[in-house]
Every structure is written in C-alpha cells, then in structure tokens.
Design a protein around this motif. Sequence first.
Motif: not given
Length: 109
Positions: A5-11, A14-16, A42-46, A62-65
């Motif tokens: 999964g991932f989390v979007k940061l305020p800046d 993302v952290v995947v 972003n997710r693609q770059r990660a 998805g974002n299951s974990e």
Amino acid sequence: MAGGGFVKLPDGSVVVALSLPSPPGGEARPGARVRVLVHAANRQRALTRVRNLGLRAVFLRGNSEPPSPDEVSAALHHPDGLVWRSAPEDETEWWHPIARLLRRPAGAA
C-alpha cells in the motif's frame, strides 16, 4: 503478487510499502517475506525504483497494506529512502539498506 500500500504525504510525495518474497542470495532468510519501503515523488516512481533494482514483477494493486507511521518515518529518515526488513513478524528488527537485500552470494558471477 506483492501485498502493499501507500500513503501520500503533505508535500505530495508518497511512501510505498511492499511485502515481497525474499530474493535469492540476499541477507534475508530464503523463502521469507520482506517488507520494502520506498519514498518517491509518486507511486509510479516508487515502483520504478524497485524495478530498477532487478525486482521486475512488482505491482501495487490497491492499498490493502499501507505503511504504518513508524514505517513512514523509517523511509523518510533513511538517506536513500529505500529500506527493508523481514516482514513484519519481528518488530524489533532494524531497517536495512536495500543493497543488503540484493547482495550476491560470494563466488557468484
């Protein structure tokens, strides 16, 4: 299939987090799963960063974990923004740089 999964940061970055089978020849136990954290724009770059390391069949569906707050902190505070540890049974294990996971066994060509 990788769980994660991932989390979007305020800046806007993302952290995947990905749970993957351990690659052969690395420091992780053979057959074990590892949790890989990637900080990127972003997710693609990660995912591209992980694929460029030789882990080609990595997809995030998805974002299951999603990463926990501790995992986000670990990824943000590492200079490379790319770390791993044995997934997630041992909470006391330290996060390792990705090079230790992908290390080739001695004598391999």
